[in-house]
Design a protein around this motif. Structure first.
Motif, PDB file in Angstrom:
ATOM      1  N   TRP A   1      18.104 -73.369 -45.126  1.00  0.00           N
ATOM      2  CA  TRP A   1      18.445 -74.712 -44.630  1.00  0.00           C
ATOM      3  C   TRP A   1      19.399 -74.614 -43.439  1.00  0.00           C
TER       4      TRP A   1
ATOM      5  N   ILE B   1      22.414 -85.331 -44.430  1.00  0.00           N
ATOM      6  CA  ILE B   1      21.162 -84.956 -45.082  1.00  0.00           C
ATOM      7  C   ILE B   1      21.457 -83.943 -46.174  1.00  0.00           C
ATOM      8  N   ASP B   2      20.505 -83.790 -47.098  1.00  0.00           N
ATOM      9  CA  ASP B   2      20.674 -82.889 -48.232  1.00  0.00           C
ATOM     10  C   ASP B   2      19.973 -81.561 -47.979  1.00  0.00           C
TER      11      ASP B   2
ATOM     12  N   ASP C   1      17.600 -80.275 -49.508  1.00  0.00           N
ATOM     13  CA  ASP C   1      16.141 -80.323 -49.670  1.00  0.00           C
ATOM     14  C   ASP C   1      15.474 -81.154 -48.574  1.00  0.00           C
ATOM     15  N   GLU C   2      16.217 -81.459 -47.503  1.00  0.00           N
ATOM     16  CA  GLU C   2      15.693 -82.254 -46.394  1.00  0.00           C
ATOM     17  C   GLU C   2      15.744 -81.430 -45.103  1.00  0.00           C
TER      18      GLU C   2
ATOM     19  N   TRP D   1      11.519 -90.296 -44.546  1.00  0.00           N
ATOM     20  CA  TRP D   1      11.093 -89.230 -45.445  1.00  0.00           C
ATOM     21  C   TRP D   1       9.575 -89.061 -45.427  1.00  0.00           C
TER      22      TRP D   1
ATOM     23  N   LYS E   1      16.869 -91.194 -43.435  1.00  0.00           N
ATOM     24  CA  LYS E   1      18.222 -90.802 -43.074  1.00  0.00           C
ATOM     25  C   LYS E   1      18.374 -91.054 -41.573  1.00  0.00           C
TER      26      LYS E   1
ATOM     27  N   HIS F   1      22.391 -92.993 -46.262  1.00  0.00           N
ATOM     28  CA  HIS F   1      21.163 -93.116 -45.477  1.00  0.00           C
ATOM     29  C   HIS F   1      21.412 -93.482 -44.019  1.00  0.00           C
TER      30      HIS F   1
ATOM     31  N   LEU G   1      11.472 -86.616 -41.671  1.00  0.00           N
ATOM     32  CA  LEU G   1      12.374 -85.848 -42.519  1.00  0.00           C
ATOM     33  C   LEU G   1      11.561 -85.304 -43.688  1.00  0.00           C
ATOM     34  N   ASN G   2      11.252 -84.011 -43.622  1.00  0.00           N
ATOM     35  CA  ASN G   2      10.528 -83.379 -44.723  1.00  0.00           C
ATOM     36  C   ASN G   2      11.453 -83.321 -45.938  1.00  0.00           C
ATOM     37  N   HIS G   3      11.028 -83.963 -47.020  1.00  0.00           N
ATOM     38  CA  HIS G   3      11.872 -84.060 -48.215  1.00  0.00           C
ATOM     39  C   HIS G   3      11.215 -83.269 -49.344  1.00  0.00           C
TER      40      HIS G   3
ATOM     41  N   ALA H   1      11.786 -82.620 -52.559  1.00  0.00           N
ATOM     42  CA  ALA H   1      12.620 -83.088 -53.667  1.00  0.00           C
ATOM     43  C   ALA H   1      12.382 -82.323 -54.955  1.00  0.00           C
TER      44      ALA H   1
END
Length: 749
Positions: free
Chosen positions: A398, A471-472, A474-475, A503, A541, A556, A602-604, A606
């Motif tokens: 990441w 962003i997280d 996983d994003e 997303w 986001k 967000h 945004l590729n999520h 999850a």
């Protein structure tokens, strides 16, 4: 001729739980035609009429029955209310008193005499209004001081004014709502879901007897020249050469629209009464105008019905609508304006300022000036703030990815880690790659993500950034323009200072086992771009410039808009298309008209693999900490409908950045430790009966098939969980054109 005020009461009665609010009788052929107006919810089956009476019509307005009877004799008559005999003495109409006048049909619900006198005077001066019927919601005899002050004030007016105040012996409000003055009843009040709602107060709650306008027409206003439906806290502020009354008379069909805009004070000075003149603000993102009407009864269709927002059985002439302001703090006199409207929505209105100063001679409290923060010239620094817990194996990829696309600074908050995540960040901080902080959520008594963002707003790494986002891990920001870097994205939208990145939900691609390999290489199955369901599918986001337009960070998007700077916002979606103003304060997800993926998505990821999802479920969430991440969550977020490999063009650059990390023996060893701990946790969980069964269910044929069928399901399916999908629906081909949903039930997590 001095102005006059007359006070009248409705001719209502009640028995056996049935309430007649009003009865009005007109003479006809030696007898009378009486119209009966019952309380909303009355069942006409329980009503009995005189034997010689003829029911001419029976219809409802807002659930309230209206019955027209032809009776052979004038005067009182008997009805049956669920078997009980009731004597009714109908009111005689007084329409002749308003013949040829330009009148208002208005409701009053607690406003003082001073407010109503100012309302009468303003609309008289600016529109030529010379009459009003005011349905006062208080009980007869309850406000003698009000009656005296209104009578005296109208008598002192410098122009003729015919006023009738009508009251009911029975409550006219909605039975299940509190007083209309309470913030809960203010249409734009924030935080209604958190309010302590007072008990129902039908004497002062919002109007429920919506046939009240027909009552006013029938008893008083049927022969007026023209009638405007405005409240006693509405001022008709119209720039037309003719008054709204003249336009109604001239209109085809005798009806025009009145379009209203709500307005508010910025603040009312301590201990001062609330005035029209305090209201100098409007909502920049207000919904469609309030709709009312003005009618010329003699020109309107014979079957026209006076309703709250429109005239039934009549088409308004739309060419010349009238305009009015609705002064909300007069109807909703809260201690603070922020209780009835978000102050982040309020901007000054030039017309209202002019009214306040020049017409009313007032000095209102103005909206404070706010200057935008000077945005750095040139490239500037780009920063990410995020929160993590037990994400050790996924950290380096990441970081490498987002360094490769052009981010400079990373501010990471962690809490309660058991897999080496916090140790990894301590190491990376020591080597100058990022800043690591312990999450202060316990001291701040907030959810971990909210606490981190509150603390991050004071950090130099965020305050000094030109561009920032939250962003997280996983994003992944997937930039599709140019070479896939932030520089290319900013060149594509040079005027934007906010970019919504919608997303794209990536599923597990039917991968069950955890592998220490790139996420962006393993997981290529995802939701289609047009994915309205589930609700989370189009969350976004925001990448934003640090320009001082907003006051604080949000999950967000930045939050706490300074409304004075609303015109400085240039917020675009992932295709570079400007977002509407309605998104500026609270928007967090895209819609059919606002989604876009042409420039950035945004590729999520999850869920990742089924094994890694076991650890995610065991870890818990960083925001909705009280919600399980169980089978229903997997069902919602695991979408394997389509293939998208667009992000994989970045793999060579990501691997180059990763190589730099892994060339450091300490970082390489720490990564290996995190992978080992993740693997050990997976094995520990799979050894339990609960998680073993859960893992088997995730990888079963049913859940794999459902991951390809999201487009066919309604929102309630995702709320109810995968168990609600019957086998015959599951057996259908995902390529078929079909739709399935269920009734709304308890939300599953």
């Amino acid at each position: 001729m001095a102005g006059q005020v007359h006070f009248r009461e409705m001719a209502g009665t009640t028995a056996n739980g049935i309430t007649l609010l009003e009865a009005v009788a007109h003479n006809a052929d030696g007898g009378q035609v009486a119209t009966l107006y019952f309380q909303p919810g009355t069942d006409p089956k329980h009503l009995g009429f005189p034997k010689r009476a003829e029911v001419l019509s029976l219809f409802t307005i807002g659930g309230a029955p209206v019955v027209r009877l032809s009776l052979p004799r004038k005067g009182a008559f008997a009805l049956s209310f669920a078997g009980a005999r009731v004597e009714v003495t109908p009111a005689a109409p007084e329409c002749r008193a308003f013949e040829g006048l330009d009148a208002a049909a208005a409701l009053s619900n607690g406003e003082g005499a001073d407010t109503i006198l100012q309302w009468l005077a303003f609309n008289a001066e600016h529109q030529g209004m010379n009459a009003a019927v005011i349905l006062d919601r208080t009980r007869p005899g309850e406000r003698p001081e009000f009656d005296a002050a209104l009578t005296q004030g109208v008598a002192a007016m410098d122009r003729p004014m015919q006023v009738t105040v009508l009251r009911s012996h029975h409550p006219l409000g909605k039975q299940d709502l509190p007083a209309e003055g309470h913030p809960f009843c203010a249409p734009a009040a924030p935080g209604k879901d958190r309010m302590e709602i007072p008990p129902p107060a039908p004497w002062s709650s919002p109007i429920g007897a919506l046939h009240c306008y027909e009552i006013m027409r029938d008893r008083f206003l049927g022969e007026a020249r023209a009638v405007a439906n405005v409240e006693v806290h509405d001022l008709i502020v119209d720039d037309g050469e003719d008054s709204v009354f003249d336009r109604a008379v001239a209109a085809n069909g005798g009806v025009i629209q009145l379009l209203g805009q709500t307005c508010y004070p910025w603040r009312v000075r301590n201990n001062d009464p609330i005035r029209f003149a305090d209201h100098i603000c409007v909502q920049f993102d207000a919904a469609k105008p309030k709709s009312r009407w003005c009618i010329a009864p003699a020109k309107a269709p014979e079957k026209a019905i006076w309703r709250l927002t429109r005239i039934g059985n009549a088409d308004p002439d739309l060419k010349t609508p009238g305009r009015f302001y609705r002064f909300m703090n007069l109807r909703h006199p809260a201690e603070a304006v922020s209780l009835i409207v978000p102050k982040t929505a309020l901007i000054e209105d030039d017309r209202l300022l002019e009214l306040s100063k020049k017409t009313f001679g007032h000095k209102p409290v103005r909206v404070p000036d706010v200057s935008p923060k000077k945005v750095q010239k040139g490239r500037g620094r780009r920063a990410i703030v995020t929160t993590m817990k037990n994400e050790g194996p996924f950290i380096l990829e990441w970081l490498a990815y987002h360094r490769a696309i052009g981010f400079d600074d990373f501010l990471i908050y962690t809490n309660d880690c058991a897999d080496g995540t916090d140790d990894m960040f301590d190491l990376l901080q020591a080597k100058g790659y990022l800043q690591h902080r312990d999450n202060p959520f316990r001291e701040m008594n907030l959810k971990p993500q909210h606490a981190a963002l509150a603390a991050a707003g004071e950090e130099p790494i965020i305050k000094d950034a030109k561009w920032a986002t939250c962003i997280d891990v996983d994003e992944f920001i997937n930039i599709k323009v140019g070479d896939g870097t932030l520089d290319d994205l900013f060149k594509a939208v040079p005027d934007a200072n906010m970019i919504a990145m919608t997303w794209r939900l990536f599923g597990n691609a039917d991968i069950a086992d955890f592998h220490d390999d790139l996420i962006i290489r393993q997981f290529t199955r995802c939701a289609p771009e047009f994915a309205r369901k589930p609700h989370q599918a189009w969350g976004f986001k925001t990448l934003f410039q640090n320009a001082g337009i907003f006051k604080k960070l949000g999950v967000h998007r930045p939050k706490g808009l300074n409304p004075q700077l609303v015109d400085d916002i240039c917020w675009v979606n992932g295709s570079g298309v400007p977002l509407p103003e309605s998104m500026y304060r609270n928007g967090w997800r895209s819609t059919v008209t606002t989604y876009g993926y042409d420039l950035v998505q945004l590729n999520h990821y999850a869920v990742r693999s089924a094994e890694s999802f076991l650890v995610k479920r065991d870890r818990g969430r960083v925001n909705h900490v009280d919600r399980d991440q169980g089978l229903a969550y997997w069902f919602r977020m695991n979408n394997n409908a389509e293939q998208d490999t667009s992000v994989q063009r970045m793999i060579p650059r990501v691997e180059a950045e990763l190589a730099k990390f892994m060339a450091d023996p300490e970082i390489a060893a720490m990564h290996a430790h995190c992978v080992k701990m993740h693997r050990a946790k997976i094995d520990e969980l799979r050894a339990t009966e609960n998680y073993s069964n859960f893992f088997a269910e995730l990888n079963g044929d049913r859940m794999r098939k459902l991951a390809h069928m999201h487009a066919h399901f309604g929102s309630n399916v995702f709320l109810s969980g995968p168990e609600c999908v019957p086998d015959d629906v599951l057996a259908r081909d995902p390529e078929e054109d079909f739709f399935f949903t269920v009734e709304k039930g308890e939300t599953q997590h």
